[in-house]
Enzyme design. Structure first.
Site, PDB file in Angstrom:
ATOM      1  N   SER A   1       0.831  -1.209   0.000  1.00 42.08           N
ATOM      2  CA  SER A   1       0.000   0.000   0.000  1.00 42.08           C
ATOM      3  C   SER A   1       0.859   1.250   0.000  1.00 42.08           C
ATOM      4  CB  SER A   1      -0.859   0.077   1.256  1.00 42.08           C
ATOM      5  OG  SER A   1      -1.391  -1.137   1.602  1.00 42.08           O
TER       6      SER A   1
ATOM      7  N   HIS B   1      -1.910  -3.178  -6.787  1.00 42.19           N
ATOM      8  CA  HIS B   1      -2.536  -2.762  -5.525  1.00 42.19           C
ATOM      9  C   HIS B   1      -4.038  -3.020  -5.560  1.00 42.19           C
ATOM     10  CE1 HIS B   1      -3.461   0.620  -2.442  1.00 42.19           C
ATOM     11  NE2 HIS B   1      -3.187  -0.498  -1.822  1.00 42.19           N
TER      12      HIS B   1
ATOM     13  N   GLU C   1      -4.762  -0.770  -8.796  1.00 48.72           N
ATOM     14  CA  GLU C   1      -3.788   0.243  -9.217  1.00 48.72           C
ATOM     15  C   GLU C   1      -2.538  -0.508  -9.677  1.00 48.72           C
ATOM     16  OE1 GLU C   1      -4.397   4.315  -6.723  1.00 48.72           O
ATOM     17  OE2 GLU C   1      -3.571   2.667  -5.557  1.00 48.72           O
TER      18      GLU C   1
ATOM     19  N   ASN D   1      -5.144   6.307  -2.229  1.00 47.27           N
ATOM     20  CA  ASN D   1      -4.857   6.688  -0.834  1.00 47.27           C
ATOM     21  C   ASN D   1      -4.440   8.147  -0.720  1.00 47.27           C
ATOM     22  OD1 ASN D   1      -5.577   4.286   0.309  1.00 47.27           O
ATOM     23  ND2 ASN D   1      -3.505   3.431   0.304  1.00 47.27           N
TER      24      ASN D   1
END
Ligand code: NAD
Length: 282
Positions: free
Chosen positions: A118, A139, A151, A189
């Site tokens: 992450s 991801h 991702e 994120n």
């Protein structure tokens, strides 16, 4: 691609979800974990996940049986040697991931090596590997069987051929790939967690109650859940860790973690998993 052998490293929350989706998409899956108990737990959770799909009529009985037979569990990393693609979902510890990637790059000299990290730099992971052009980020989002995005993170060294292989795998898993450069927080994120952090600032400043902030974003921005409910669901410790990564990675004060968020984590108010966060869950 349906006969490909895919390796998964780590049989925790993410590894289980990734393995399940690979199995229902027709891939042969070899999943490795250092813990026998984690592998047993993963097999049982995957079976429950397959049962749920049958109940929802998204899988028939024959497909469930076929999917179940596509999983092999391993406690020796060497068992992954024959895999064409290996997806790593081990704990988010830099030393551990670097050691794993170094070992994988020698035992599977032609495999694509993807990490579900992450927050860590794919460029740094690629740098410890032979043939770093095959290292890439993949991801996934939790819960993996439900959320459609992957991702795809391009390290400095990643080749176009590796990107194309991972985009094809993502599509074969019924997911959508969005390519992102190797930067802290990638895309999702970096957008989502500063919003949660800013919502914590609103609470700290007494601007509005957590309930009202969440209602505002649901009703005014059509978000399916408010930012503080979302933060409680992700875990406030995880949100704080991501803010630290953004703050350190960009060296930009706009990513400073909210002091209230930090105090709540220090107090053990981590959200849903601890029974208390911005909202109560007793
Ligand atoms: P987890 O703690 O649920 O699972 C980790 C698993 O790795 C455990 O089963 C553990 O036994 C195993 N493990 C420990 N050391 C190992 C080693 N040396 N080799 C192989 N396996 C080992 O963790 P998780 O939530 O599944 O997260 C895994 C990765 O996915 C992390 O990099 C995390 O940042 C990333 N990620 C997590 C989420 C999430 O919402 N949980 C979302 C996206 C990405």
């Amino acid at each position: 691609m349906s006969k490909q052998q895919i390796g998964v490293v780590g049989a925790g929350t993410m590894g289980q979800g990734i393995a399940q989706v690979l199995m229902t998409s027709g891939f042969e899956v070899q999943i490795f974990d250092v813990s026998e108990a984690a592998l047993e737990h993963a097999r049982s959770n995957i079976n429950k996940g397959l049962d749920k799909l049958v109940t929802k009529q998204r899988l028939n009985e024959e497909e469930r049986q076929a999917a179940k037979q596509r999983l092999v569990t391993l406690t020796a990393l060497e068992g992954l040697a024959g895999c064409e693609i290996i997806i790593e979902a081990a704990p988010e510890t830099p030393d551990l991931k670097e050691r794993l990637f170094r070992d994988l790059s020698t035992l599977a000299p032609d495999a694509i090596l993807a990490s579900n990290t992450s927050s860590l730099s794919l460029t740094r992971l690629a740098a410890v590997c032979d043939k770093p052009e095959r290292v890439i980020g993949m991801h996934f989002f939790n819960p993996v069987p439900v959320l459609k995005l992957v991702e795809v993170i391009r390290a400095e060294q990643t080749s176009e051929a590796s990107v194309a292989r991972i985009e094809a795998l993502t599509e074969a898993m019924g997911k959508t790939a969005v390519a992102v450069a190797d930067m802290p927080g990638f895309a999702v994120n970096r957008l989502l967690v500063p919003m949660i952090n800013e919502a914590a600032f609103l609470v700290q400043e007494g601007a509005a109650t957590p309930e009202d902030i969440d209602a505002a974003m649901k009703l005014g921005a059509a978000h399916p859940m408010g930012p503080l409910t979302l933060g409680d669901m992700i875990g406030l410790d995880v949100c704080l860790a991501i803010m630290e990564v953004l703050y350190e990675g960009f060296g930009d004060s706009k990513y400073r973690p909210c002091p209230l968020l930090r105090r709540m984590v220090d107090a053990g108010y981590l959200g849903r998993k601890s029974g208390r966060g911005f909202h109560g869950y007793e």
